[in-house]
Design an enzyme around this catalytic site. Sequence first.
Site, PDB file in Angstrom:
ATOM      1  N   ALA A   1       0.666  -1.273  -0.080  1.00 27.44           N
ATOM      2  CA  ALA A   1       0.264  -0.032   0.135  1.00 27.44           C
ATOM      3  C   ALA A   1       0.805   1.187  -0.418  1.00 27.44           C
ATOM      4  CB  ALA A   1      -1.093   0.275   0.869  1.00 27.44           C
TER       5      ALA A   1
ATOM      6  N   MET B   1       9.879 -27.703  12.524  1.00 25.42           N
ATOM      7  CA  MET B   1       9.432 -27.916  13.503  1.00 25.42           C
ATOM      8  C   MET B   1       8.093 -26.305  12.979  1.00 25.42           C
ATOM      9  SD  MET B   1      10.298 -29.404  15.896  1.00 25.42           S
ATOM     10  CE  MET B   1      10.254 -28.554  16.828  1.00 25.42           C
TER      11      MET B   1
ATOM     12  N   HIS C   1      -2.462 -25.854  15.981  1.00 27.42           N
ATOM     13  CA  HIS C   1      -3.860 -24.648  15.576  1.00 27.42           C
ATOM     14  C   HIS C   1      -5.151 -24.885  14.945  1.00 27.42           C
ATOM     15  CE1 HIS C   1      -0.974 -20.774  16.363  1.00 27.42           C
ATOM     16  NE2 HIS C   1      -1.838 -21.171  17.571  1.00 27.42           N
TER      17      HIS C   1
END
Length: 401
Positions: free
Chosen positions: A35, A206, A214
């Site tokens: 941006a 790892m 998650h």
Amino acid sequence: MVKVLICGGGNGAHVWAGIAASQPGVESRVLTIFADEAERWTNAMKESDFTVIVHSRGEEPTKLTTKPTIVSKDPAAVMDGIDIICFALPAFAHDSYLQALKPFARPGLVLAGVPGQPGFEFAIHGIWGTVALQCSILSFESLPWACRIVEFGKTVEVLGTKDTLLGAVTIGSTVPSMEPTAMLQATLGPLPKLTTTGHILGITLMAGLNGVVHPTIMHGRWHNWDGKPLDEPPLFYNGLDRPSANLMSDMSDEIVATAKAIMQQRPQVDLTNVIHIYQWFMRSYYDDIADKTDLYTTFHTNKAYQGLTHPTTQTEDGKYMPNFKHRYLTEDIAYGLLVVRGIATIAGLATPNMDKIIMWAQSCLDQEFLKDGQMTGKDIDKTRCPQKYTLNTLDQILGHA
Ligand code: NAI
């Protein structure tokens, strides 16, 4: 003199730009192509000082007021004489920087991902091609600081600095002007103390643990969900159930088995830095975990995880729905689990436990990564797995070809 180019315009890039500028013998420059960040940062520095406020335990905060020499969105304006390019960015942004920098890629450069996140080296080899073999690559497990921007382009705050940071290095065929880890350390100052061990693929494997943790917690809570909104967002880490803890452990076994399979096929490659998730917790959070019996108790009694809830969205009547667009499913699948799944495939290993989570996640995301058990789904290009970059052999993912 070390000339460092910091890529990014977020919290980490702000801190690094200031800390590097304040190190003796280091010139700090910033490239942010996102941006209007470069313009905003440049204008902000014209108006006032650029300040890094550093908090350290038990001490008064210190203030560094040294500016980077230039902040630009144009690689041509910043690349002259650069020794080391540092990425302090979310993984999904790495490709766009590597594309922008490709015309300036030259033998002997050092590239550092701090954090590299899974597949940092695949993106470099895939996008830069053969010149990447002549460059050195460093990948570290995290950002050196917990930090946040106070005012864009003007002030950033370091809430904490890690004492040590673990990573790995691949030295390119053109030796850089200074040993790469020492060069990176020079841009950071004394802390964190950088340690490199084993092959860089070990850091990738790892780092894939976020892709294990998650999405598996999300799957555990939501795969049998009746679709009805909830009164409260459920607990995330503390809400982990035993079957999900076991599944996570099995997926981590698949990662360790992948490392072992590669070491068997390439005995010169050291992947002993790939350890089981339980061992990783014992190494990283030992003092924070009250009950170390197993992975389940580790999650439930880890001080750092208390009270954190599932990502949710709120309905008009104030109830809660799961947020399947959260990075725990988007980034952690595409830039996490699929990367290690792709490596396992090349190593010749079946991964039924990873596949179970990937299949569920891709249905939630309405995307297709795995197709008939192969990494050939139509959305594979939106991931960072080695197959996306047509790295399909062990030598290619090890950076040997
Ligand atoms: P951030 O969230 O501040 O990064 C945002 C920046 O990324 C933006 O300012 C922009 O420059 C860039 N960006 C965002 N979207 C983009 C796009 N579509 N294309 C190109 N560039 C884009 O990240 P932060 O906090 O600096 O963290 C960097 C990495 O370190 C992340 O992976 C984060 O998870 C990790 N980390 C951060 C910690 C912290 O305290 N900030 C602590 C530990 C790890």
